[in-house]
Every structure is written in C-alpha cells, then in structure tokens.
Design a protein around this motif. Structure first.
Motif, mmCIF file in Angstrom:
data_model
loop_
_atom_site.group_PDB
_atom_site.id
_atom_site.type_symbol
_atom_site.label_atom_id
_atom_site.label_comp_id
_atom_site.label_asym_id
_atom_site.label_seq_id
_atom_site.Cartn_x
_atom_site.Cartn_y
_atom_site.Cartn_z
ATOM 1 N N VAL A 53 0.779 -1.172 -0.368
ATOM 2 C CA VAL A 53 0.108 -0.033 0.307
ATOM 3 C C VAL A 53 1.001 1.178 -0.240
ATOM 4 C CG1 VAL A 53 -0.473 0.186 2.684
ATOM 5 C CG2 VAL A 53 -2.229 0.752 0.787
ATOM 6 N N LYS A 54 2.305 1.426 0.571
ATOM 7 C CA LYS A 54 2.834 2.553 0.135
ATOM 8 C C LYS A 54 2.855 2.753 -0.842
ATOM 9 C CE LYS A 54 6.490 1.117 3.327
ATOM 10 N NZ LYS A 54 8.128 1.343 4.004
ATOM 11 N N LYS A 55 3.205 1.821 -2.104
ATOM 12 C CA LYS A 55 3.615 2.232 -3.246
ATOM 13 C C LYS A 55 2.325 3.179 -3.926
ATOM 14 C CE LYS A 55 5.899 -1.867 -4.066
ATOM 15 N NZ LYS A 55 6.209 -3.205 -4.722
ATOM 16 N N CYS A 56 0.875 2.611 -2.992
ATOM 17 C CA CYS A 56 -0.103 3.277 -3.746
ATOM 18 C C CYS A 56 -0.713 4.781 -2.819
ATOM 19 C CB CYS A 56 -1.514 2.685 -3.587
ATOM 20 S SG CYS A 56 -1.359 1.461 -4.076
ATOM 21 N N ASP A 57 0.627 5.860 -2.291
ATOM 22 C CA ASP A 57 0.835 6.136 -1.106
ATOM 23 C C ASP A 57 0.417 8.071 -1.743
ATOM 24 O OD1 ASP A 57 1.156 8.050 1.222
ATOM 25 O OD2 ASP A 57 2.169 9.038 -0.081
ATOM 26 N N VAL A 58 -0.845 8.429 -1.540
ATOM 27 C CA VAL A 58 -1.162 10.018 -2.340
ATOM 28 C C VAL A 58 -0.224 11.004 -3.054
ATOM 29 C CG1 VAL A 58 -1.995 11.149 -0.240
ATOM 30 C CG2 VAL A 58 -3.659 11.657 -2.184
ATOM 31 N N HIS A 59 0.944 10.962 -2.132
ATOM 32 C CA HIS A 59 1.500 12.482 -2.487
ATOM 33 C C HIS A 59 2.432 11.029 -3.474
ATOM 34 C CE1 HIS A 59 1.210 14.113 0.954
ATOM 35 N NE2 HIS A 59 1.249 13.093 1.992
ATOM 36 N N GLU A 60 2.188 9.782 -3.864
ATOM 37 C CA GLU A 60 2.813 9.467 -5.024
ATOM 38 C C GLU A 60 2.153 9.096 -6.080
ATOM 39 O OE1 GLU A 60 6.310 8.446 -5.683
ATOM 40 O OE2 GLU A 60 6.432 9.118 -3.558
ATOM 41 N N ILE A 61 0.835 9.362 -6.119
ATOM 42 C CA ILE A 61 -0.012 9.496 -6.745
ATOM 43 C C ILE A 61 -0.365 10.719 -7.339
ATOM 44 C CG2 ILE A 61 -2.172 9.260 -7.672
ATOM 45 C CD1 ILE A 61 -1.405 6.668 -7.268
ATOM 46 N N CYS A 62 -0.146 11.691 -6.770
ATOM 47 C CA CYS A 62 -0.089 13.443 -6.794
ATOM 48 C C CYS A 62 1.659 13.304 -7.812
ATOM 49 C CB CYS A 62 0.115 14.215 -6.261
ATOM 50 S SG CYS A 62 -1.494 14.764 -5.164
ATOM 51 N N LYS A 63 1.903 12.861 -7.716
ATOM 52 C CA LYS A 63 3.265 13.326 -8.697
ATOM 53 C C LYS A 63 3.092 12.957 -10.548
ATOM 54 C CE LYS A 63 6.716 13.321 -5.271
ATOM 55 N NZ LYS A 63 8.855 11.927 -4.729
ATOM 56 N N LYS A 64 2.351 11.479 -10.545
ATOM 57 C CA LYS A 64 2.220 10.962 -11.712
ATOM 58 C C LYS A 64 1.142 12.115 -12.641
ATOM 59 C CE LYS A 64 3.219 6.252 -10.286
ATOM 60 N NZ LYS A 64 2.858 4.866 -10.347
ATOM 61 N N MET A 65 -0.254 12.679 -11.348
ATOM 62 C CA MET A 65 -0.961 13.328 -12.390
ATOM 63 C C MET A 65 -0.732 14.401 -12.658
ATOM 64 S SD MET A 65 -4.314 11.222 -12.610
ATOM 65 C CE MET A 65 -4.300 12.754 -13.536
ATOM 66 N N GLU A 66 -0.222 14.811 -11.697
ATOM 67 C CA GLU A 66 1.253 16.334 -12.097
ATOM 68 C C GLU A 66 1.710 16.339 -13.276
ATOM 69 O OE1 GLU A 66 4.319 19.344 -10.424
ATOM 70 O OE2 GLU A 66 3.450 18.296 -9.156
ATOM 71 N N ASN A 67 2.334 14.657 -13.880
ATOM 72 C CA ASN A 67 2.908 14.745 -15.027
ATOM 73 C C ASN A 67 2.076 14.632 -16.248
ATOM 74 O OD1 ASN A 67 5.405 15.073 -13.898
ATOM 75 N ND2 ASN A 67 5.467 13.280 -13.512
ATOM 76 N N ILE A 68 0.566 14.040 -15.867
ATOM 77 C CA ILE A 68 -0.018 13.799 -16.638
ATOM 78 C C ILE A 68 -0.795 15.324 -17.418
ATOM 79 C CG2 ILE A 68 -2.677 13.054 -17.492
ATOM 80 C CD1 ILE A 68 -1.190 10.554 -16.034
ATOM 81 N N TYR A 69 -1.307 15.384 -16.330
ATOM 82 C CA TYR A 69 -1.773 17.344 -16.577
ATOM 83 C C TYR A 69 -1.103 18.129 -17.271
ATOM 84 C CZ TYR A 69 -5.639 16.252 -12.891
ATOM 85 O OH TYR A 69 -6.869 15.508 -12.490
ATOM 86 N N LYS A 70 0.491 18.178 -16.581
ATOM 87 C CA LYS A 70 1.312 19.365 -17.453
ATOM 88 C C LYS A 70 1.460 19.223 -19.301
ATOM 89 C CE LYS A 70 3.764 20.295 -13.903
ATOM 90 N NZ LYS A 70 5.413 20.800 -13.256
ATOM 91 N N ARG A 71 1.281 17.858 -19.142
ATOM 92 C CA ARG A 71 2.011 17.285 -20.527
ATOM 93 C C ARG A 71 0.500 17.392 -21.505
ATOM 94 N NH1 ARG A 71 -0.525 13.077 -22.403
ATOM 95 N NH2 ARG A 71 -0.723 11.814 -20.940
#
Length: 387
Positions: free
Chosen positions: A365-383
């Motif tokens: 579940v540590k791999k699903c931490d919201v802070h890690e998810i936000c980093k990935k979403m930030e890359n998608i939103y920027k792209r």
C-alpha cells in the motif's frame, strides 16, 4: 487563465476521490469547474455534499448541477444531461476535461469531440471483463459497455487505468492517444499512521464484548458490493465463532440486507452502521476486514484497511488481486462456503504468519501513497495542458 472541467456522474465521486486532483490543478494555476449530480445517486449523506460545496467554494471552484443518472438504461435522463453538458461546454472555454465514471464520461466525450476539447478519462474499473487465450477473445459482462468504450477511446487524449488488468486490456484493444497506469487515487499512509485510538473505548462504543471478534466491511449497500454472501457465510459460523460484523455504507439494498440478517438469525451479530466518518478508527479496531465485491477498479477502502495493519480477506477479482498478494486470503465471491473458509483461515493465523501478512500488505500500500499518485497526475496534467 486556463480553465479545466472535472466531471463525474455523482458528486460523491468528487468528494471521495478527486479533491486531491482539484487541489493539484489549482496549484498548477488552472481555474477549475466541477460538473456532477449533487442531488441524486450519491454514496454519502446530503450533509457531506453540502460540506463538499462549501469546500469547493472556498477553493474558488465553480460547480454545476448536471442531472446524470447512474443507470446505463435511463436514456431519457441521459438525453437531458447530455444537453446540459453541451450548454456548459458551449458557454465556457476549457483547456481540457478530466472525467470519471462510465455514464458521465461517455456523454462528455461525445460533446467534447464536437468541440475538439482534449479529455482525460479515468476508468475506475471497466464494466466488462476481457479474457483471451491467444486464439480467441471473450467479452463477458456487458458487451455494449465494451463497444462504447472502444468507440469513444478514439476521441480520448488519455485513458488512466487503475489496475493492471484494465491497463493491459486498454493497451491492446483501445485507441486513446495515451494510456497510463496509475494505482488508484491513493491513500495518505502517513496520515493514517498518525490516527491514534483508544482501542478498548472504541470497542465498547460498538457494543463489542471482550471475547468477540470484530469483522468489518465498507461499501455501498448494493448488489455489486455483495455483502449478502458474507452474511450467509457468517450464518453458518454463528455457533463456531463469537463475532460482531459491521457494515459501513448506504444504498438501495438496506432493507434486503436487514431482512436477510433476520432470516439468518444474526440480529445483534450483524450490524449496518450506515454512512460513517470514522472508517480509519473502525479499521484499526477490527480483527478482520472483509471485502466481498463482485467487481472493482482499485478500491480505496481496501487500501485504507491495508494501511491500518489489519488482516484482510477479499474476493478474487481484478483490482483486489493488485493489492492483496497472498492467494490464501482470496475467495470466490459467489460462494459463501469459500468466504467461510477464508474467514477461518484468517482467524487461525499464527503470530508469525499474522505479522508477515500485515507487513506484506503495508509494503504494497505504500506504493499507492497519495503523494506518489499526485506526482504522476501532475505529469499528465502538464503534458495534456501544454499541448
């Protein structure tokens, strides 16, 4: 300033799963609008929806009532909500749209296509299953859902899948420009760790005796969540184990479940708690978390239980198997005997097995931490936003 539209069929999807995305978009400098049904189809109380509206207002987010229906067959309502979406898109200039849930996402993509607006679609678990053996393929569940998803994928900039099975299917069969895998909306593992409870006081507040086990499930009271099979399994265990089974959630199956509890002579042993805001506290005090859904994307409630360090048994369906790695704790959700077997396996764990199982779940579940998810979403939103 660029403006983004966030869409879901029911506003509870925004409240439960998308506030981090909205805050991230604001942080990136976007103005954000929300389009959803704030009146019907929600999985939380009207008080929670009122709090959501207030929080959106405080963030400077505009929200619009769209009369979406969760029922795929409610064509009359779909016609009304599609017209409302069309008017919204006509009257506002959006850089892109981030949409959730099948019905709303289908209607939004049809209207966005007409106006050449880019769409990010998060599929929270497809409503069909794909099975292939290299020679042939089979679409089970709803054939029409598959056809709609396949057609609309051609007009989707980015599909986000939240479990590996859906992601692999999308890569093979769908036509979106970009297909991403992100493990759900995440949970805040550190914040869950910080929540402390008075274990004895919490148990007493639930009316649990010292010699009773606490079993817990969290999920809407509807057929897909499959609580009835767990109740059936516990009916066959009522003379073997001392327990209380708590189910948190609201939904249209409440009276059906209450009648079945009486039929199984489990009054006082199976309790419907309704909508709760203390889920983490309940998880931390329970002895076994039971997750019996017939279909899932990547369930947040299951991740929360994993972060709370409690033993878990779950249905062997996609999404669940991404999170729980030990097959001893899977069950066939259609078999009460299989659920019964999994319950007995979990309560009979040795101390060493118990410790290792919890450690494995926590590391996952540590791999699903919201802070890690936000980093990935930030890359998608920027792209998407910079195109």
């Amino acid at each position: 300033m660029k403006r983004v539209l966030m869409v879901s069929t029911a506003a509870s999807m925004i409240e439960q799963f998308n506030m981090p995305n909205i805050k991230l978009l604001k942080k990136l400098g976007y103005e954000v609008d929300v389009a959803s049904n704030f009146i019907e189809g929600n999985t939380c109380t009207s008080d929670i929806i009122d709090k959501l509206k207030k929080e959106l207002e405080e963030l400077g987010v505009r929200y619009f009532q769209i009369d979406f229906s969760r029922s795929a067959k409610n064509f009359r309502q779909h016609k009304i909500s599609r017209k409302q979406i069309a008017e919204l898109l006509e009257n506002n200039e959006y850089c892109f749209i981030h949409t959730h849930t099948p019905v709303a996402s289908a209607l939004v993509r049809l209207e966005a296509k007409k106006r050449n607006i880019k769409v990010i679609y998060t599929a929270h678990g497809y409503s069909f299953e794909y099975k292939g053996d290299g020679q042939q393929e089979e679409i089970s569940g709803s054939w029409m859902y598959y056809k709609i998803e396949k057609y609309l994928s051609k007009f989707t900039d980015t599909i986000i899948n939240i479990n590996e099975e859906d992601y692999n299917f999308s890569k093979e069969k769908l036509k979106a420009k970009n297909i991403e895998y992100i493990p759900g909306v995440g949970v805040d593992v550190k914040e869950i760790d910080k929540i402390k409870i008075d274990w004895k006081k919490k148990r007493e507040s639930l009316g649990v005796h010292d010699d009773e086990l606490i079993f817990l499930s969290v999920g809407e009271l509807r057929t897909q969540k499959n609580h009835i099979r767990v109740i059936e399994a516990l009916g066959s265990l009522k003379y073997e184990l001392k327990f209380k089974y708590f189910i948190c959630g609201i939904g249209d199956q409440e009276e059906v479940l209450r009648d079945y509890i009486k039929q199984q002579e489990l009054d006082g042993k199976v309790i419907l708690l309704g909508y709760r805001t203390d889920i983490i506290e309940l998880c931390k005090v329970c002895d076994l978390y039971i997750f019996p859904s017939l279909r899932e994307g990547l369930p947040v409630s299951l991740m929360e239980a994993m972060a709370c360090d409690v033993p878990i048994i779950c249905s062997k369906v996609r999404g669940n198997v991404d999170l729980i790695k030990d097959s001893r704790f899977y069950f066939n959700p259609l078999s009460y005997l299989d659920i019964k077997k999994a319950i007995l396996t979990a309560v009979d764990l040795s101390k060493e097995e118990y410790r290792m199982y919890l450690k494995q779940n926590y590391e996952t579940v540590k791999k699903c931490d919201v802070h890690e998810i936000c980093k990935k979403m930030e890359n998608i939103y920027k792209r998407v936003g910079e195109k």
